[in-house]
Design a protein around this motif. Structure first.
Motif, PDB file in Angstrom:
ATOM      1  N   HIS A   8     -61.948  16.826  17.071  1.00 24.59           N
ATOM      2  CA  HIS A   8     -62.859  15.674  17.071  1.00 24.59           C
ATOM      3  C   HIS A   8     -62.431  14.697  15.980  1.00 24.59           C
ATOM      4  O   HIS A   8     -62.753  14.889  14.805  1.00 24.59           O
ATOM      5  N   ASP A   9     -61.714  13.679  16.357  1.00 23.63           N
ATOM      6  CA  ASP A   9     -61.159  12.729  15.394  1.00 23.63           C
ATOM      7  C   ASP A   9     -62.217  11.962  14.608  1.00 23.63           C
ATOM      8  O   ASP A   9     -61.918  11.396  13.568  1.00 23.63           O
ATOM      9  N   ASP A  10     -63.454  11.950  15.087  1.00 24.02           N
ATOM     10  CA  ASP A  10     -64.489  11.184  14.411  1.00 24.02           C
ATOM     11  C   ASP A  10     -65.231  11.983  13.336  1.00 24.02           C
ATOM     12  O   ASP A  10     -66.162  11.482  12.714  1.00 24.02           O
ATOM     13  N   VAL A  11     -64.809  13.222  13.079  1.00 26.93           N
ATOM     14  CA  VAL A  11     -65.468  14.073  12.088  1.00 26.93           C
ATOM     15  C   VAL A  11     -64.697  13.967  10.781  1.00 26.93           C
ATOM     16  O   VAL A  11     -63.466  14.099  10.758  1.00 26.93           O
ATOM     17  N   ASP A  12     -65.422  13.736   9.684  1.00 27.53           N
ATOM     18  CA  ASP A  12     -64.751  13.451   8.420  1.00 27.53           C
ATOM     19  C   ASP A  12     -64.077  14.640   7.758  1.00 27.53           C
ATOM     20  O   ASP A  12     -63.007  14.500   7.195  1.00 27.53           O
ATOM     21  N   SER A  13     -64.674  15.826   7.783  1.00 25.51           N
ATOM     22  CA  SER A  13     -64.023  16.947   7.124  1.00 25.51           C
ATOM     23  C   SER A  13     -64.495  18.281   7.685  1.00 25.51           C
ATOM     24  O   SER A  13     -65.653  18.411   8.091  1.00 25.51           O
ATOM     25  N   PRO A  14     -63.600  19.283   7.660  1.00 28.80           N
ATOM     26  CA  PRO A  14     -64.018  20.604   8.107  1.00 28.80           C
ATOM     27  C   PRO A  14     -65.066  21.208   7.175  1.00 28.80           C
ATOM     28  O   PRO A  14     -65.910  21.987   7.605  1.00 28.80           O
ATOM     29  N   ALA A  15     -65.027  20.849   5.894  1.00 26.86           N
ATOM     30  CA  ALA A  15     -66.031  21.362   4.957  1.00 26.86           C
ATOM     31  C   ALA A  15     -67.429  20.909   5.370  1.00 26.86           C
ATOM     32  O   ALA A  15     -68.386  21.683   5.315  1.00 26.86           O
ATOM     33  N   HIS A  16     -67.538  19.668   5.828  1.00 19.86           N
ATOM     34  CA  HIS A  16     -68.830  19.139   6.287  1.00 19.86           C
ATOM     35  C   HIS A  16     -69.293  19.888   7.545  1.00 19.86           C
ATOM     36  O   HIS A  16     -70.459  20.272   7.661  1.00 19.86           O
ATOM     37  N   VAL A  17     -68.379  20.104   8.473  1.00 19.65           N
ATOM     38  CA  VAL A  17     -68.702  20.826   9.704  1.00 19.65           C
ATOM     39  C   VAL A  17     -69.150  22.249   9.365  1.00 19.65           C
ATOM     40  O   VAL A  17     -70.148  22.745   9.890  1.00 19.65           O
ATOM     41  N   LEU A  18     -68.434  22.903   8.455  1.00 16.91           N
ATOM     42  CA  LEU A  18     -68.789  24.267   8.070  1.00 16.91           C
ATOM     43  C   LEU A  18     -70.155  24.301   7.389  1.00 16.91           C
ATOM     44  O   LEU A  18     -70.972  25.181   7.675  1.00 16.91           O
ATOM     45  N   ALA A  19     -70.423  23.349   6.518  1.00 14.14           N
ATOM     46  CA  ALA A  19     -71.726  23.310   5.833  1.00 14.14           C
ATOM     47  C   ALA A  19     -72.860  23.166   6.847  1.00 14.14           C
ATOM     48  O   ALA A  19     -73.883  23.865   6.749  1.00 14.14           O
ATOM     49  N   LEU A  20     -72.698  22.269   7.808  1.00  8.65           N
ATOM     50  CA  LEU A  20     -73.730  22.099   8.841  1.00  8.65           C
ATOM     51  C   LEU A  20     -73.922  23.388   9.645  1.00  8.65           C
ATOM     52  O   LEU A  20     -75.047  23.782   9.941  1.00  8.65           O
ATOM     53  N   THR A  21     -72.815  24.037   9.981  1.00  7.28           N
ATOM     54  CA  THR A  21     -72.881  25.274  10.762  1.00  7.28           C
ATOM     55  C   THR A  21     -73.593  26.376   9.977  1.00  7.28           C
ATOM     56  O   THR A  21     -74.487  27.051  10.508  1.00  7.28           O
ATOM     57  N   LEU A  22     -73.212  26.558   8.723  1.00 11.17           N
ATOM     58  CA  LEU A  22     -73.831  27.607   7.915  1.00 11.17           C
ATOM     59  C   LEU A  22     -75.322  27.337   7.691  1.00 11.17           C
ATOM     60  O   LEU A  22     -76.135  28.257   7.711  1.00 11.17           O
ATOM     61  N   ARG A  23     -75.666  26.060   7.503  1.00 12.92           N
ATOM     62  CA  ARG A  23     -77.090  25.703   7.362  1.00 12.92           C
ATOM     63  C   ARG A  23     -77.856  26.051   8.635  1.00 12.92           C
ATOM     64  O   ARG A  23     -78.949  26.608   8.585  1.00 12.92           O
ATOM     65  N   SER A  24     -77.277  25.730   9.764  1.00  9.35           N
ATOM     66  CA  SER A  24     -77.925  26.041  11.054  1.00  9.35           C
ATOM     67  C   SER A  24     -78.082  27.552  11.242  1.00  9.35           C
ATOM     68  O   SER A  24     -79.112  28.010  11.731  1.00  9.35           O
ATOM     69  N   LEU A  25     -77.058  28.309  10.863  1.00 10.68           N
ATOM     70  CA  LEU A  25     -77.146  29.764  10.968  1.00 10.68           C
ATOM     71  C   LEU A  25     -78.217  30.322  10.034  1.00 10.68           C
ATOM     72  O   LEU A  25     -78.952  31.246  10.407  1.00 10.68           O
ATOM     73  N   ALA A  26     -78.301  29.771   8.854  1.00 17.32           N
ATOM     74  CA  ALA A  26     -79.318  30.229   7.898  1.00 17.32           C
ATOM     75  C   ALA A  26     -80.727  29.951   8.455  1.00 17.32           C
ATOM     76  O   ALA A  26     -81.634  30.771   8.296  1.00 17.32           O
ATOM     77  N   GLU A  27     -80.889  28.803   9.094  1.00 18.25           N
ATOM     78  CA  GLU A  27     -82.179  28.472   9.674  1.00 18.25           C
ATOM     79  C   GLU A  27     -82.536  29.417  10.821  1.00 18.25           C
ATOM     80  O   GLU A  27     -83.700  29.678  11.084  1.00 18.25           O
TER      81      GLU A  27
END
Length: 190
Positions: A167-186
């Motif tokens: 996904h060329d419009d995503v700024d960083s894998p760290a951001h994607v990972l943070a969102l994913t981990l937050r969603s999993l925690a929820e």
């Protein structure tokens, strides 16, 4: 096209890797032979294997350098770290690449890794598991075994990096990972 006679004065590893990557994208990783790569790069098969011990190394080449930098940052701090600090330091590296050509190359290689099951068995991932387990073993506040947490982070981190690459419009894998981990925690039961 024939190969030139004799050994070239210098061989540009990045150019050979780029040639292989182009062929993998055009023909598929499994369908591209080492002979075809050597011929297209205008080097002998022996020279190719001297530069890259395996076909998979043409894709994974130098990605472990980024991991080394990331884990040096993790282990440089003598104090125990939180899991969030470890995740941030290990998976932020691709976002720090200033050279657009490096970012493009990383995205292309990660796309290939995501599309090719054989590439998911490379020694770089074994090393990543080992180093992540060691780092997580020093972390504070864990309620699960360090090896389990490390395996989960590696799987989630690699998935985030591949998703970022696709996904060329995503700024960083760290951001994607943070969102994913937050969603999993929820999603975790209270």
């Amino acid at each position: 096209m024939g190969k030139p006679r004799g050994r070239p004065a210098t061989i540009d590893r990045a150019a050979v890797r780029e040639t292989a990557l182009r062929l993998f994208e055009e023909r598929g990783y499994e369908q591209t032979t080492v002979d075809e790569i050597a011929d297209a790069a205008r080097i002998s098969k022996q020279t190719l294997f001297r530069l890259f011990p395996s076909k998979a190394d043409l894709v994974w080449d130098d990605l472990d350098d980024g991991l080394d930098r990331a884990f040096r940052a993790v282990t440089a701090d003598p104090e125990p770290q939180t899991l969030a600090q470890i995740v941030h330091r290990v998976f932020r590296t691709p976002a720090e690449l200033a050279d657009p050509a490096q970012v493009t190359s990383l995205r292309r290689r990660l796309r290939l890794v995501g599309a090719t099951p054989a590439l998911m068995r490379h020694t770089t991932l074994d090393t990543l598991h080992e180093r992540m387990t060691a780092a997580v073993g020093r972390a504070t506040g864990l309620s699960a075994p360090p090896e389990l947490v490390a395996r989960t982070l590696v799987a989630a981190g690699l998935s985030a990096m591949i998703w970022w690459a696709e996904h060329d419009d995503v700024d960083s894998p760290a951001h994607v990972l943070a969102l994913t981990l937050r969603s999993l925690a929820e999603a975790a039961p209270a």
